[in-house]
Scaffold this motif. Structure first.
Motif, PDB file in Angstrom:
ATOM      1  N   THR A   3       0.813  -1.213   0.000  1.00  0.00           N
ATOM      2  CA  THR A   3       0.000   0.000   0.000  1.00  0.00           C
ATOM      3  C   THR A   3       0.845   1.261   0.000  1.00  0.00           C
ATOM      4  O   THR A   3       0.308   2.370   0.045  1.00  0.00           O
ATOM      5  N   GLN A   4       2.176   1.104  -0.012  1.00  0.00           N
ATOM      6  CA  GLN A   4       3.084   2.247   0.070  1.00  0.00           C
ATOM      7  C   GLN A   4       4.076   2.199  -1.093  1.00  0.00           C
ATOM      8  O   GLN A   4       4.302   1.163  -1.694  1.00  0.00           O
ATOM      9  N   GLY A   5       4.687   3.340  -1.366  1.00  0.00           N
ATOM     10  CA  GLY A   5       5.804   3.390  -2.307  1.00  0.00           C
ATOM     11  C   GLY A   5       5.389   3.526  -3.756  1.00  0.00           C
ATOM     12  O   GLY A   5       4.205   3.459  -4.097  1.00  0.00           O
ATOM     13  N   PRO A   6       6.374   3.692  -4.641  1.00  0.00           N
ATOM     14  CA  PRO A   6       6.111   3.811  -6.087  1.00  0.00           C
ATOM     15  C   PRO A   6       5.411   2.557  -6.600  1.00  0.00           C
ATOM     16  O   PRO A   6       5.867   1.435  -6.365  1.00  0.00           O
ATOM     17  N   ILE A   7       4.343   2.743  -7.334  1.00  0.00           N
ATOM     18  CA  ILE A   7       3.486   1.609  -7.689  1.00  0.00           C
ATOM     19  C   ILE A   7       4.180   0.633  -8.639  1.00  0.00           C
ATOM     20  O   ILE A   7       4.209  -0.582  -8.389  1.00  0.00           O
ATOM     21  N   THR A   8       4.750   1.126  -9.727  1.00  0.00           N
ATOM     22  CA  THR A   8       5.349   0.219 -10.710  1.00  0.00           C
ATOM     23  C   THR A   8       6.526  -0.545 -10.115  1.00  0.00           C
ATOM     24  O   THR A   8       6.664  -1.755 -10.308  1.00  0.00           O
ATOM     25  N   ARG A   9       7.394   0.160  -9.371  1.00  0.00           N
ATOM     26  CA  ARG A   9       8.542  -0.516  -8.774  1.00  0.00           C
ATOM     27  C   ARG A   9       8.092  -1.552  -7.744  1.00  0.00           C
ATOM     28  O   ARG A   9       8.631  -2.662  -7.686  1.00  0.00           O
ATOM     29  N   THR A  10       7.086  -1.194  -6.939  1.00  0.00           N
ATOM     30  CA  THR A  10       6.565  -2.148  -5.949  1.00  0.00           C
ATOM     31  C   THR A  10       5.965  -3.367  -6.630  1.00  0.00           C
ATOM     32  O   THR A  10       6.193  -4.511  -6.214  1.00  0.00           O
ATOM     33  N   LEU A  11       5.213  -3.127  -7.706  1.00  0.00           N
ATOM     34  CA  LEU A  11       4.590  -4.231  -8.442  1.00  0.00           C
ATOM     35  C   LEU A  11       5.646  -5.154  -9.032  1.00  0.00           C
ATOM     36  O   LEU A  11       5.554  -6.390  -8.917  1.00  0.00           O
ATOM     37  N   LEU A  12       6.672  -4.580  -9.656  1.00  0.00           N
ATOM     38  CA  LEU A  12       7.720  -5.399 -10.257  1.00  0.00           C
ATOM     39  C   LEU A  12       8.484  -6.196  -9.210  1.00  0.00           C
ATOM     40  O   LEU A  12       8.767  -7.391  -9.405  1.00  0.00           O
ATOM     41  N   THR A  13       8.811  -5.560  -8.096  1.00  0.00           N
ATOM     42  CA  THR A  13       9.561  -6.246  -7.043  1.00  0.00           C
ATOM     43  C   THR A  13       8.779  -7.412  -6.476  1.00  0.00           C
ATOM     44  O   THR A  13       9.344  -8.457  -6.149  1.00  0.00           O
ATOM     45  N   ARG A  50      -7.287   2.557   0.443  1.00  0.00           N
ATOM     46  CA  ARG A  50      -6.515   3.456  -0.408  1.00  0.00           C
ATOM     47  C   ARG A  50      -7.006   3.302  -1.846  1.00  0.00           C
ATOM     48  O   ARG A  50      -6.300   2.826  -2.737  1.00  0.00           O
ATOM     49  N   TRP A  51      -8.255   3.699  -2.073  1.00  0.00           N
ATOM     50  CA  TRP A  51      -8.899   3.497  -3.366  1.00  0.00           C
ATOM     51  C   TRP A  51      -8.193   4.263  -4.489  1.00  0.00           C
ATOM     52  O   TRP A  51      -8.264   3.857  -5.652  1.00  0.00           O
ATOM     53  N   GLU A  52      -7.540   5.375  -4.137  1.00  0.00           N
ATOM     54  CA  GLU A  52      -6.902   6.171  -5.182  1.00  0.00           C
ATOM     55  C   GLU A  52      -5.754   5.421  -5.850  1.00  0.00           C
ATOM     56  O   GLU A  52      -5.349   5.759  -6.972  1.00  0.00           O
ATOM     57  N   ARG A  53      -5.211   4.385  -5.203  1.00  0.00           N
ATOM     58  CA  ARG A  53      -4.104   3.623  -5.779  1.00  0.00           C
ATOM     59  C   ARG A  53      -4.573   2.467  -6.665  1.00  0.00           C
ATOM     60  O   ARG A  53      -3.780   1.913  -7.427  1.00  0.00           O
ATOM     61  N   VAL A  54      -5.858   2.095  -6.551  1.00  0.00           N
ATOM     62  CA  VAL A  54      -6.331   0.898  -7.253  1.00  0.00           C
ATOM     63  C   VAL A  54      -6.229   1.052  -8.766  1.00  0.00           C
ATOM     64  O   VAL A  54      -5.691   0.186  -9.463  1.00  0.00           O
ATOM     65  N   ALA A  55      -6.739   2.166  -9.303  1.00  0.00           N
ATOM     66  CA  ALA A  55      -6.671   2.379 -10.744  1.00  0.00           C
ATOM     67  C   ALA A  55      -5.221   2.509 -11.208  1.00  0.00           C
ATOM     68  O   ALA A  55      -4.862   2.057 -12.308  1.00  0.00           O
ATOM     69  N   LYS A  56      -4.372   3.117 -10.375  1.00  0.00           N
ATOM     70  CA  LYS A  56      -2.960   3.275 -10.739  1.00  0.00           C
ATOM     71  C   LYS A  56      -2.257   1.919 -10.796  1.00  0.00           C
ATOM     72  O   LYS A  56      -1.426   1.680 -11.674  1.00  0.00           O
ATOM     73  N   VAL A  57      -2.591   1.023  -9.863  1.00  0.00           N
ATOM     74  CA  VAL A  57      -2.026  -0.324  -9.888  1.00  0.00           C
ATOM     75  C   VAL A  57      -2.462  -1.048 -11.161  1.00  0.00           C
ATOM     76  O   VAL A  57      -1.659  -1.715 -11.823  1.00  0.00           O
ATOM     77  N   THR A  58      -3.743  -0.904 -11.520  1.00  0.00           N
ATOM     78  CA  THR A  58      -4.251  -1.557 -12.726  1.00  0.00           C
ATOM     79  C   THR A  58      -3.530  -1.052 -13.968  1.00  0.00           C
ATOM     80  O   THR A  58      -3.094  -1.846 -14.814  1.00  0.00           O
ATOM     81  N   ARG A  59      -3.394   0.276 -14.092  1.00  0.00           N
ATOM     82  CA  ARG A  59      -2.702   0.839 -15.257  1.00  0.00           C
ATOM     83  C   ARG A  59      -1.244   0.386 -15.305  1.00  0.00           C
ATOM     84  O   ARG A  59      -0.714   0.062 -16.373  1.00  0.00           O
ATOM     85  N   SER A  60      -0.608   0.365 -14.154  1.00  0.00           N
ATOM     86  CA  SER A  60       0.783  -0.092 -14.099  1.00  0.00           C
ATOM     87  C   SER A  60       0.881  -1.557 -14.509  1.00  0.00           C
ATOM     88  O   SER A  60       1.793  -1.950 -15.251  1.00  0.00           O
ATOM     89  N   GLY A  61      -0.060  -2.378 -14.049  1.00  0.00           N
ATOM     90  CA  GLY A  61      -0.073  -3.792 -14.418  1.00  0.00           C
ATOM     91  C   GLY A  61      -0.243  -3.993 -15.915  1.00  0.00           C
ATOM     92  O   GLY A  61       0.415  -4.851 -16.518  1.00  0.00           O
ATOM     93  N   VAL A  62      -1.131  -3.206 -16.530  1.00  0.00           N
ATOM     94  CA  VAL A  62      -1.333  -3.291 -17.981  1.00  0.00           C
ATOM     95  C   VAL A  62      -0.046  -2.939 -18.710  1.00  0.00           C
ATOM     96  O   VAL A  62       0.372  -3.631 -19.658  1.00  0.00           O
TER      97      VAL A  62
END
Length: 467
Positions: free
Chosen positions: A11-21, A317-329
């Motif tokens: 739930t914290q940190g840069p989204i793309t880097r967190t997702l990749l890690t 933290r709903w504001e991060r949900v769409a950002k996680v989805t876009r990063s995942g795509v």
């Protein structure tokens, strides 16, 4: 809640880097598992021959269906634990784990016993060739003895990932692969102090590796005092909670059925391809081998997105949900796109490893790759959207979308378009079905009704429809 080594607060940190890690170790686990299967197939084929390969293929079909059964419930457990970690409810996460382990350990043991006794009947249902039947029975019965460890470990690894730790499952999978692939030739051929066991030796290697990896996973959880360990009064959580069981079953069953739908589509497609002759069937079989690796990043990113979104939903933290989805795509398109381009550039070289340079199936396989592989780009984006939706408990619509795309649309194109464009209808059916699935997934994602779903417990504020 402080993160431990290997565990991440998603739930914290840069989204793309967190997702990749978080995603890369998950992809590593999947790759190791597939590589293990390939290595074992090579050992069996070279040391025991074609009948043994046919025998293990039938057993693998059975195991795939059982693992698909566990995958859905494991995904539900992952999401429940992810949401609990997001809201910092560690006790709630432990209750989920206790109920899951207490319930599915008993189920796995029962399935093992029933499978061992009914192995001849199961192989008969699969129409196992008569010459392969004795070997298949010998192999399958040993595999069923290791089934509890394999199923429990799968469930437990998915639960640990829900807590944000994708490294611990990777280490345990690595141990399993090293033991399984290393013991296979020793137990098959009786090398050194090991007994010569033939095909049962291959199954015994898998059995030993599964139980050893499960012991290592449980030992690591307690040795490192990971948040999901149960001690003292918490051991009572192994007594299943009826409300949690109901949630896991209701939400998990549709996700397991998605895997079964994929299997049914593949089996039916093989029936259509088999009518085109041996060379075409061989070419398609090799294409499927390569597509297994091409689709791995999409599956890994989809699972990572689901866990990451679940934690953020739990934390409201709903504001991060769409950002996680876009990063995942974006991550899926980059990784899968790179693999598609590399495969297109080196397809003949790679295919010759399987077929040989003079095989008449080589040109057919190249053609199949050219027409079909790009569909996995669309498949990857769909898996990310599904991962986001199911993290909030929306599991029925993704199942319906997938079934529509893989069965009536894919099989309809494959069967009905053949009189017009010939066998190309078979190879185009998957990308066209993937396109239909993606369109339906985007429509459902944009409409926002999935945001009203929930796994269990109190709901947080709704996610904005424009997400």
């Amino acid at each position: 809640m402080a993160s431990r080594p290997g565990q991440r607060d998603l739930t914290q940190g840069p989204i793309t880097r967190t997702l990749l890690t978080f995603m890369i170790p998950t992809l590593g686990s999947s790759s190791l598992q597939s590589l293990n299967g390939s290595i074992n197939t090579i050992w069996i084929g070279r040391l025991l021959g074609e009948d043994a390969l046919a025998a293990t293929s039938n057993a693998t079909t059975v195991m795939f269906l059982l693992l698909a059964f566990v995958f859905g419930f494991g995904m539900a457990v992952t999401i429940l634990i992810g949401q609990a970690f997001g809201r910092r409810d560690i006790d709630g996460a432990r209750r989920v784990l206790g109920t899951a382990m207490g319930t599915f350990s008993l189920v796995a043991i029962a399935m093992s016993a029933i499978g061992y006794l009914l192995a001849p009947t199961i192989l008969h249902w699969l129409a196992t060739p008569g010459e392969a039947m004795p070997l298949a029975l010998e192999y399958l019965r040993v595999i069923f003895l290791g089934l509890p460890a394999a199923l429990i470990m799968t469930m437990l690894m998915m639960a640990v990932r829900g807590s944000g730790d994708s490294m611990t499952p990777l280490y345990c999978m690595l141990l399993s692969v090293v033991l399984d692939s290393g013991l296979n030739p020793l137990l098959i051929s009786g090398i050194g102090p090991f007994p010569r066991m033939g095909i049962a030796g291959s199954a015994t290697a898998t059995l030993i590796a599964s139980w050893a990896a499960l012991a290592a996973l449980v030992g690591t959880i307690y040795w490192r005092d990971l948040p999901l360990r149960l001690r003292g009064p918490e051991l009572a959580y192994f007594r299943p909670d009826p409300a949690l069981i109901r949630t896991i079953i209701v939400k998990g069953a549709p996700m397991g059925l998605q895997m079964i739908a994929v299997s049914l589509s593949a089996i039916t497609m093989f029936g259509l391809v088999n009518r085109q002759g041996v060379d075409t069937t061989a070419a398609f079989g090799v294409a499927l081998q390569l597509w297994t690796y091409v689709q791995m990043p999409a599956m890994a990113v989809g699972a990572a997105v689901s866990t990451m979104v679940a934690q953020n939903i739990g934390a409201h933290r709903w504001e991060r949900v769409a950002k996680v989805t876009r990063s995942g795509v974006l991550v899926t398109l980059v990784i899968t796109g790179t693999m598609v381009v590399l495969l297109a550039a080196a397809d003949r070289t790679v295919l010759k490893l399987f077929l040989g340079s003079s095989s008449p199936a080589l040109a057919i396989a190249q053609h199949i790759q050219l027409l079909g592989t790009w569909g996995y780009l669309l498949f990857g984006v769909t898996m990310v959207l599904f991962g986001t939706m199911r993290a909030n408990g929306a599991v029925i619509a993704p199942l319906i979308i997938l079934v529509i795309g893989l069965l009536p649309i894919r099989l309809g194109i494959a069967a009905l378009a053949q009189p017009l464009i010939g066998t190309d209808a078979l190879w185009l059916s998957l990308p066209l079905a993937s396109l239909a699935n993606l369109i339906m997934a985007i429509i459902y994602y944009r409409r926002g009704t999935w945001r009203e779903a929930r796994m269990t417990g109190p709901a947080g504020p709704p996610i904005p429809v424009e997400a």
